[in-house]
Design a protein around this motif. Structure first.
Motif, short mmCIF file in Angstrom:
data_model
loop_
_atom_site.label_atom_id
_atom_site.label_comp_id
_atom_site.label_asym_id
_atom_site.label_seq_id
_atom_site.Cartn_x
_atom_site.Cartn_y
_atom_site.Cartn_z
N PRO A 62 88.43 30.42 -29.82
CA PRO A 62 88.12 30.93 -28.49
C PRO A 62 87.79 32.42 -28.43
O PRO A 62 87.14 32.88 -27.51
CB PRO A 62 89.39 30.62 -27.69
CG PRO A 62 90.47 30.51 -28.70
CD PRO A 62 89.83 30.01 -29.95
N GLU B 18 89.59 24.78 -17.57
CA GLU B 18 89.11 26.16 -17.47
C GLU B 18 89.95 27.11 -18.31
O GLU B 18 89.40 27.97 -19.01
CB GLU B 18 89.15 26.61 -16.01
CG GLU B 18 88.10 25.95 -15.13
CD GLU B 18 88.11 26.50 -13.72
OE1 GLU B 18 87.11 27.11 -13.32
OE2 GLU B 18 89.14 26.36 -13.02
N ARG C 142 89.15 26.77 -21.89
CA ARG C 142 87.71 26.76 -22.16
C ARG C 142 87.28 25.48 -22.87
O ARG C 142 86.63 25.49 -23.92
CB ARG C 142 87.32 27.99 -22.99
CG ARG C 142 87.59 29.29 -22.30
CD ARG C 142 87.22 30.50 -23.15
NE ARG C 142 85.78 30.58 -23.36
CZ ARG C 142 85.19 31.57 -24.05
NH1 ARG C 142 85.92 32.53 -24.58
NH2 ARG C 142 83.89 31.58 -24.19
#
Length: 306
Positions: free
Chosen positions: A247, A45, A48
């Motif tokens: 990201p 998490e 990502r």
């Protein structure tokens, strides 16, 4: 062999980079509820990871210890950076081990943020986590993906390896030319290599060593092979190679979409260099199917491309 697609020519993800959403019939939602319920962090998490639906759907996850704030700010990494507000949670190793037991894991992967603010750089917390895992899941193998333990390297290695994790992983991340720009002044390409070699020397048992490379940051394929050659020269057993994904807008830009044919070529080069296992593919990450990576190297199954 088909070649990379420059992102300037193909800004959207190519077909080979597409992933599926979590399936209603998978274990994804059970794993999420369990991890969140125990107040644990995962790199899945925090960074990502594009494979989260697949891995959590298989009932696996990569635990992140020492909090959610990293004292480094690598240009490719989505993990939150800054000054950690809290010391390590002394009960985190126990909660993590209990969660891993409930997930019935046979291979447990533990990573962390960098904690340059701690005197031992978090080594003691790693050791406590390994001890807890080996108590709760004595039949499971443990893999640690550690930071560089800046300024405390030798002592940290002794502390961590005294608990005998089966796999010691430290990611080199990128090629020598790009390393200072992507990782910052604190990190060192040569220190990463030293850490991987020294781990085998410090351990009083046959520890497996592993490292990962991300591509698409501006390197050339020949530089990737040179990095693999450096890793192999330092005794590394397993290498992973995967595509960088930007990201956010503030992070390093993607230079190219590396074609699956090129990942297969990397695999072949790694196999020729003598790695026990090479996991090379667009969506491969350091902990992707880590149980299979270890098994492939331990049994001589060899290189794999995804």
């Amino acid at each position: 062999m088909e070649r990379s697609l420059p992102v300037a020519d193909r800004p959207r993800r190519p077909d080979w980079m597409k992933v599926r959403a979590p399936s209603a019939g998978s274990r994804y939602f059970d794993v999420r509820a369990l991890i969140h319920g125990q107040g644990l962090h995962t790199i899945c998490e925090e960074a990502r990871c594009p494979n989260i639906a697949e891995c959590w759907g298989r009932g696996t996850a990569t635990f992140q210890i020492l909090g959610d704030t990293c004292t480094r700010a690598c240009r490719y990494c989505y993990v939150n950076s800054g000054r950690p507000e809290h010391p390590p949670d002394p009960l985190e190793p126990l909660r993590l081990a209990q969660t891993a037991k409930q997930m019935q894991l046979t291979h447990v992967v533990v990573t962390s943020v960098d904690r340059d603010d701690l005197a031992d750089r978090g080594a003691g917390h790693y050791a406590a986590t390994i001890r807890a895992l080996k108590t709760k899941l004595p039949a499971a193998s443990v893999e640690v993906l550690t930071p560089d333990f800046l300024g405390y390297e030798e002592e940290a290695l002794r502390i961590v390896l005294a608990e005998r994790p089966e796999v010691f992983n430290h990611n080199i991340e990128t090629v020598r030319r790009l390393h200072p720009r992507m990782r910052g002044a604190k990190a060192s390409y040569d220190t990463a290599l030293w850490l991987l070699r020294r781990a085998k020397e410090v351990a009083d048992y046959p520890v497996m060593t592993k490292s990962g490379i991300i591509v698409g940051l501006g390197e050339g394929n020949d530089e990737v092979v040179e990095t693999m050659r450096d890793l192999r020269a330092h005794g590394v057993d397993v290498v992973t190679i995967g595509q960088y994904l930007q990201p956010s807008a503030k992070h390093a830009r993607i230079d190219r979409w590396v074609h699956p044919d090129e990942f297969r070529w990397f695999r072949e080069q790694g196999e020729a260099l003598g790695f026990g296992s090479v996991f090379s593919g667009p969506l491969v990450r350091s902990s992707y199917r880590a149980d299979e990576q270890r098994h492939a190297a331990a049994t001589g199954r060899g290189a794999v491309a995804y």
